[in-house]
Scaffold this motif. Structure first.
Motif, mmCIF file in Angstrom:
data_model
loop_
_atom_site.group_PDB
_atom_site.id
_atom_site.type_symbol
_atom_site.label_atom_id
_atom_site.label_comp_id
_atom_site.label_asym_id
_atom_site.label_seq_id
_atom_site.Cartn_x
_atom_site.Cartn_y
_atom_site.Cartn_z
ATOM 1 N N UNK A 140 45.041 44.339 55.538
ATOM 2 C CA UNK A 140 43.795 43.790 56.069
ATOM 3 C C UNK A 140 43.527 42.465 55.378
ATOM 4 N N UNK A 141 42.812 41.587 56.061
ATOM 5 C CA UNK A 141 42.516 40.251 55.551
ATOM 6 C C UNK A 141 41.046 40.165 55.167
ATOM 7 N N UNK A 142 40.763 39.400 54.111
ATOM 8 C CA UNK A 142 39.389 39.195 53.665
ATOM 9 C C UNK A 142 39.150 37.707 53.419
ATOM 10 N N UNK A 143 37.918 37.292 53.649
ATOM 11 C CA UNK A 143 37.502 35.930 53.298
ATOM 12 C C UNK A 143 36.330 36.031 52.329
ATOM 13 N N UNK A 144 36.414 35.318 51.217
ATOM 14 C CA UNK A 144 35.400 35.384 50.177
ATOM 15 C C UNK A 144 34.980 33.985 49.756
ATOM 16 N N UNK A 145 33.817 33.893 49.147
ATOM 17 C CA UNK A 145 33.268 32.607 48.734
ATOM 18 C C UNK A 145 34.168 31.925 47.705
ATOM 19 N N UNK A 146 34.447 30.640 47.944
ATOM 20 C CA UNK A 146 35.236 29.800 47.031
ATOM 21 C C UNK A 146 36.645 30.322 46.811
ATOM 22 N N UNK A 147 37.170 31.106 47.725
ATOM 23 C CA UNK A 147 38.524 31.651 47.596
ATOM 24 C C UNK A 147 39.281 31.468 48.914
ATOM 25 N N UNK A 148 40.610 31.460 48.849
ATOM 26 C CA UNK A 148 41.390 31.461 50.097
ATOM 27 C C UNK A 148 41.320 32.821 50.778
ATOM 28 N N UNK A 149 41.892 32.905 51.948
ATOM 29 C CA UNK A 149 41.969 34.180 52.667
ATOM 30 C C UNK A 149 43.000 35.059 51.981
ATOM 31 N N UNK A 150 42.636 36.293 51.705
ATOM 32 C CA UNK A 150 43.532 37.231 51.035
ATOM 33 C C UNK A 150 44.050 38.264 52.034
ATOM 34 N N UNK A 155 47.844 50.271 51.316
ATOM 35 C CA UNK A 155 48.452 51.444 50.696
ATOM 36 C C UNK A 155 48.390 51.381 49.178
ATOM 37 N N UNK A 156 48.731 50.232 48.615
ATOM 38 C CA UNK A 156 48.785 50.089 47.157
ATOM 39 C C UNK A 156 47.581 49.357 46.583
ATOM 40 N N UNK A 157 46.849 48.604 47.418
ATOM 41 C CA UNK A 157 45.739 47.817 46.921
ATOM 42 C C UNK A 157 46.162 46.498 46.296
ATOM 43 N N UNK A 158 47.437 46.142 46.415
ATOM 44 C CA UNK A 158 47.944 44.901 45.842
ATOM 45 C C UNK A 158 47.763 43.743 46.827
ATOM 46 N N UNK A 159 47.699 42.540 46.286
ATOM 47 C CA UNK A 159 47.558 41.345 47.113
ATOM 48 C C UNK A 159 48.916 40.950 47.680
ATOM 49 N N UNK A 160 49.041 40.964 48.986
ATOM 50 C CA UNK A 160 50.304 40.598 49.625
ATOM 51 C C UNK A 160 50.534 39.084 49.565
ATOM 52 N N UNK A 161 49.538 38.313 50.019
ATOM 53 C CA UNK A 161 49.678 36.863 50.047
ATOM 54 C C UNK A 161 48.311 36.231 50.298
ATOM 55 N N UNK A 162 48.268 34.906 50.270
ATOM 56 C CA UNK A 162 47.023 34.179 50.525
ATOM 57 C C UNK A 162 47.279 33.091 51.558
ATOM 58 N N UNK A 163 46.221 32.743 52.291
ATOM 59 C CA UNK A 163 46.244 31.655 53.265
ATOM 60 C C UNK A 163 45.161 30.664 52.840
ATOM 61 N N UNK A 164 45.595 29.458 52.452
ATOM 62 C CA UNK A 164 44.701 28.516 51.805
ATOM 63 C C UNK A 164 44.384 27.339 52.721
ATOM 64 N N UNK A 165 43.086 27.068 52.844
ATOM 65 C CA UNK A 165 42.625 25.896 53.586
ATOM 66 C C UNK A 165 41.979 24.927 52.611
ATOM 67 N N UNK A 166 42.227 23.650 52.824
ATOM 68 C CA UNK A 166 41.707 22.620 51.931
ATOM 69 C C UNK A 166 40.839 21.638 52.716
#
Length: 412
Positions: A140-150, A155-166
């Motif tokens: 699942x994807x999340x968007x948070x304040x001052x952070x890229x998309x995670x 299943x594991x709760x680990x961060x797969x990757x990030x999508x960064x906008x500048x």
């Protein structure tokens, strides 16, 4: 050789997703949607409130809840910058009858997964072909304040990757809304007067940016606060804005088709009907959900009332699995159910003692989940914490089971 292996790894999830989609399609064709009896109040099957109050912030509250596409679990977002995943016990069985007649002091069970973000969570969404039987798709994807998309592993709760906008000064800018396209290959994110599109298999800072304003200054201004795709794969998507407008675009090139005006506040939720012909929009500080016929897009077909005149909260609504009814919460703790064929109110029930800000139907079972809560301001003149002594039916999440007509479902 290294680049070739990396490309193969990026292609691998896509091929597995396609095989999963094809293998499930015969089951969906044979499946009979249950005819839910909305005239009978649902009963609370599971209830959660205590584990949302164990953190350092006693004023924590839920902000939204969404079922996973395969129906095996649901995801709840809360003010403590945390997302909790709750699995449905005995998933797949037909016996879901363990009812809780009253709210107990203990939770039904603990969250299977807890994901902590660094800042406030703006939005979250499931991968559309998520299946618990295929761990590759459980994200699942999340968007948070001052952070890229995670992108998180469910299943594991680990961060797969990030999508960064500048932005223009090369600083990370946060997305206010996120949504996968129906094919699951692109991730659309809403920003101020723009939409950025990321390739799911290419994380990082590579994206396509589209302005929601045209050269002649026509289009959609403000922050893009909600995104929804047409479920019938017509290639259309809708975006809601805090400028009180909703726009319809083509998915492939983000060509603006038309802009809808009429909401009394900033749009916080948009959703297409199951057949893709109608669009439903809801806004903050606006007591009405509006139904638009996107084939005409000139007037409002229906208006559905809910108690949201004086809140800036994002109050989500949802359409049942059969596509016949819409349910929405409100500040009064009630869940209202409307018939989408006639636009008439069908029934309602008390889901919580405070604002019901999230309501999500199960993808195919006669069940739903609700989330409630709102920000409470403590009186600094009082030394005690009376304002923060919440009851079990405040700042809580509940799973509801509806009665249904089996014979009617078999005949349809």
């Amino acid at each position: 050789m290294g680049e070739e292996e990396l490309e193969e790894e990026n292609q691998q999830p896509n091929s597995q997703i396609e095989s999963t989609e094809n293998s499930e399609s015969p089951k969906l064709q044979d499946y009979q949607w249950p005819k839910i009896r909305f005239d009978i109040p649902p009963y609370r099957t599971y209830h959660f409130h205590k584990q949302f109050r164990t953190g350092p912030n006693p004023n924590n509250f839920l902000k939204g809840v969404k079922w996973s596409p395969d129906g095996s679990c649901f995801l709840a977002s809360s003010e403590d910058n945390t997302l909790r995943l709750f699995s449905l016990p005995d998933y797949g069985s037909n016996d879901q009858t363990a009812a809780y007649s009253s709210v107990s002091e203990e939770d039904s069970y603990a969250a299977q997964l807890v994901v902590s973000e660094g800042e406030s969570v703006y939005d979250f969404c499931w991968y559309p072909y998520m299946s618990s039987s295929d761990p590759v798709t459980c994200v699942f994807a999340t968007s948070t304040r001052d952070h890229p998309i995670h992108l998180w592993d469910a299943t594991s709760g680990l961060l797969r990757c990030t999508y960064r906008a500048y932005d223009a000064v090369d600083e990370i800018t946060a997305a206010i809304s996120v949504s996968f396209n129906p094919a699951g290959t692109k991730l659309f994110a809403g920003y101020n007067k723009s939409v950025r599109v990321f390739d799911v298999h290419r994380p990082g800072r590579d994206f396509a940016q589209y302005s929601t304003l045209q050269g002649n200054k026509e289009g959609q201004t403000g922050i893009i606060s909600a995104i929804a795709f047409c479920p019938t794969h017509t290639g259309m998507l809708a975006t809601g804005s805090y400028s009180q407008t909703t726009a319809i675009y083509r998915e492939d090139n983000m060509e603006l088709l038309y802009v809808l005006h009429g909401q009394g506040g900033g749009v916080t939720h948009v959703q297409f009907s199951k057949d893709g012909n109608y669009l439903y929009t809801g806004a903050r500080k606006d007591p009405y959900i509006m139904c638009w016929d996107i084939r005409k897009a000139v007037e409002v077909i229906y208006k559905f009332y809910r108690s949201s005149e004086s809140t800036n909260q994002r109050i989500a609504f949802d359409i049942d699995c059969a596509g016949q009814h819409l349910s929405t919460g409100g500040q009064d703790g009630l869940v209202h159910i409307y018939d989408l064929q006639t636009g008439q109110w069908v029934s309602g029930f008390q889901a919580a003692a405070d604002t019901v800000n999230g309501f999500s139907f199960h993808p195919f079972l006669p069940m739903a989940v609700s989330s409630s809560g709102h920000r409470r301001f403590q009186n600094l003149e009082d030394d005690d914490d009376e304002d923060l002594q919440l009851r079990g039916d405040e700042n809580c999440a509940s799973v509801w089971s509806f009665s249904y007509d089996v014979t009617a479902g078999e005949q349809s």
